[in-house]
Design a protein around this motif. Structure first.
Motif, PDB file in Angstrom:
ATOM      1  N   MET A 142       0.854  -1.020  -0.090  1.00  0.00           N
ATOM      2  CA  MET A 142       0.039  -0.331  -0.042  1.00  0.00           C
ATOM      3  C   MET A 142       0.681   1.335  -0.002  1.00  0.00           C
ATOM      4  O   MET A 142       1.227   1.483   1.088  1.00  0.00           O
ATOM      5  CB  MET A 142      -1.199  -0.175   1.419  1.00  0.00           C
ATOM      6  N   SER A 143       1.231   1.957  -1.205  1.00  0.00           N
ATOM      7  CA  SER A 143       1.428   3.437  -1.233  1.00  0.00           C
ATOM      8  C   SER A 143       1.115   3.808  -0.257  1.00  0.00           C
ATOM      9  O   SER A 143      -0.004   5.011  -1.051  1.00  0.00           O
ATOM     10  CB  SER A 143       1.995   3.060  -2.899  1.00  0.00           C
ATOM     11  N   THR A 144       1.453   5.210   0.046  1.00  0.00           N
ATOM     12  CA  THR A 144       1.313   6.222   1.017  1.00  0.00           C
ATOM     13  C   THR A 144       2.162   7.558   1.615  1.00  0.00           C
ATOM     14  O   THR A 144       3.442   6.862   1.398  1.00  0.00           O
ATOM     15  CB  THR A 144       0.003   6.236   2.776  1.00  0.00           C
ATOM     16  N   SER A 145       1.668   7.994   1.963  1.00  0.00           N
ATOM     17  CA  SER A 145       2.732   8.847   2.654  1.00  0.00           C
ATOM     18  C   SER A 145       3.637   9.345   3.892  1.00  0.00           C
ATOM     19  O   SER A 145       4.051   9.486   4.678  1.00  0.00           O
ATOM     20  CB  SER A 145       2.369  10.656   2.481  1.00  0.00           C
ATOM     21  N   ARG A 161      -1.968  11.584  -4.196  1.00  0.00           N
ATOM     22  CA  ARG A 161      -1.875  10.197  -4.061  1.00  0.00           C
ATOM     23  C   ARG A 161      -3.426   9.286  -3.543  1.00  0.00           C
ATOM     24  O   ARG A 161      -3.654   8.268  -3.860  1.00  0.00           O
ATOM     25  CB  ARG A 161      -0.712   9.177  -2.685  1.00  0.00           C
ATOM     26  N   ARG A 162      -3.435   9.648  -2.591  1.00  0.00           N
ATOM     27  CA  ARG A 162      -4.850   9.388  -2.042  1.00  0.00           C
ATOM     28  C   ARG A 162      -5.885   8.898  -3.410  1.00  0.00           C
ATOM     29  O   ARG A 162      -6.803   7.686  -3.863  1.00  0.00           O
ATOM     30  CB  ARG A 162      -5.939   9.163  -1.008  1.00  0.00           C
ATOM     31  N   ALA A 163      -6.305  10.375  -3.565  1.00  0.00           N
ATOM     32  CA  ALA A 163      -7.012  10.028  -5.243  1.00  0.00           C
ATOM     33  C   ALA A 163      -5.845   9.745  -6.675  1.00  0.00           C
ATOM     34  O   ALA A 163      -7.325   9.258  -6.423  1.00  0.00           O
ATOM     35  CB  ALA A 163      -6.585  12.065  -5.717  1.00  0.00           C
ATOM     36  N   ILE A 164      -5.120   9.299  -6.857  1.00  0.00           N
ATOM     37  CA  ILE A 164      -4.613   8.538  -8.027  1.00  0.00           C
ATOM     38  C   ILE A 164      -5.208   7.263  -7.545  1.00  0.00           C
ATOM     39  O   ILE A 164      -5.283   7.109  -8.179  1.00  0.00           O
ATOM     40  CB  ILE A 164      -3.347   9.057  -7.928  1.00  0.00           C
ATOM     41  N   ARG A 165      -5.100   6.604  -5.993  1.00  0.00           N
ATOM     42  CA  ARG A 165      -5.420   5.346  -5.938  1.00  0.00           C
ATOM     43  C   ARG A 165      -6.834   5.046  -5.936  1.00  0.00           C
ATOM     44  O   ARG A 165      -7.654   4.038  -6.646  1.00  0.00           O
ATOM     45  CB  ARG A 165      -5.305   4.814  -4.326  1.00  0.00           C
TER      46      ARG A 165
END
Length: 230
Positions: free
Chosen positions: A1-4, A96-100
């Motif tokens: 899971m890619s997150t900041s 990043r959340r929006a793109i995901r």
């Protein structure tokens, strides 16, 4: 899971994502079960021949999904508040959340809504609320179009709360010299955020007698954010 937030290293991140996958599959099974064995007007569970199967299918673990997601997403704020590490900008996290989330979500909503509204104007309010993640506040439309997405609405609202409260927690911890004091402050904040939904549900159910079919009362963020706080 890619997150900041910066996921935990190595095997821990993979294990947590595995648990999140199990929670997601359980939720899918639960809603498929609902589709074919609908609840009656009184809200009781539909009959299933095997009680063990019925119990397993009715065990929706969406709160476990909230707990694991919140752990991964708040990790960078916890490290910044407790250990003084650097914090990435909130706009990068939200981007990043929006793109995901948004591309597939918007496509799914448009396809399902169009299939259920073959002639215009259709139920435009339902469409707008789903596209803005506000259907969780609408008693009539909370489960319209894509019923399970009420939980995604809570996720999106949690993102907004996180980028608002996370930096405040970091600032509040900076004057504290002892690491134990910073840990205690963060834990106290989480405890408050966990206790508030419990108090809300207790007052609504036992104090005011609000029926369980008042979906906004029991499925809104004021009732379900305890999972994130945990």
């Amino acid at each position: 899971m890619s997150t900041s937030a910066g996921a935990p290293p190595g095997n821990r991140a993979g294990a947590i994502d595995g648990f999140r996958g199990l929670a997601a599959l359980s939720t899918v099974a639960f809603h498929v079960w609902q589709q074919y064995f609908r609840y009656d007007a009184g809200g009781s569970h539909p009959p299933v021949d095997n009680p063990l199967v019925g119990a397993a299918l009715s065990l929706e673990v969406i709160d476990l999904f909230f707990v694991l997601s919140a752990y991964l997403l708040t990790l960078s704020y916890a490290r910044a508040a407790i250990d003084g590490r650097s914090l990435r900008p909130a706009r990068l996290f939200l981007f990043r959340r929006a793109i995901r989330i948004l591309p597939l979500y918007v496509l799914a909503v448009l396809v399902v809504w169009a299939s259920r509204n073959p002639s215009l104007p259709g139920n435009w309010r339902d469409l707008v609320e789903h596209l803005t993640f506000t259907h969780v506040f609408d008693q009539q439309r909370i489960f319209y179009t894509l019923g399970p997405t009420w939980s995604l609405s809570l996720e999106v609202l949690f993102y907004a709360v996180l980028v608002a409260l996370g930096p405040l927690a970091v600032r509040a911890c900076r004057p504290l010299r002892r690491r134990g004091s910073r840990v205690a402050l963060c834990a106290a904040g989480c405890a408050v955020l966990y206790a508030a939904p419990l108090a809300w549900i207790a007052v609504a159910h036992y104090g005011l007698g609000v029926p369980h079919t008042d979906w906004v009362v029991y499925f809104g963020p004021q009732a379900r954010f305890g999972g994130f706080a945990a």
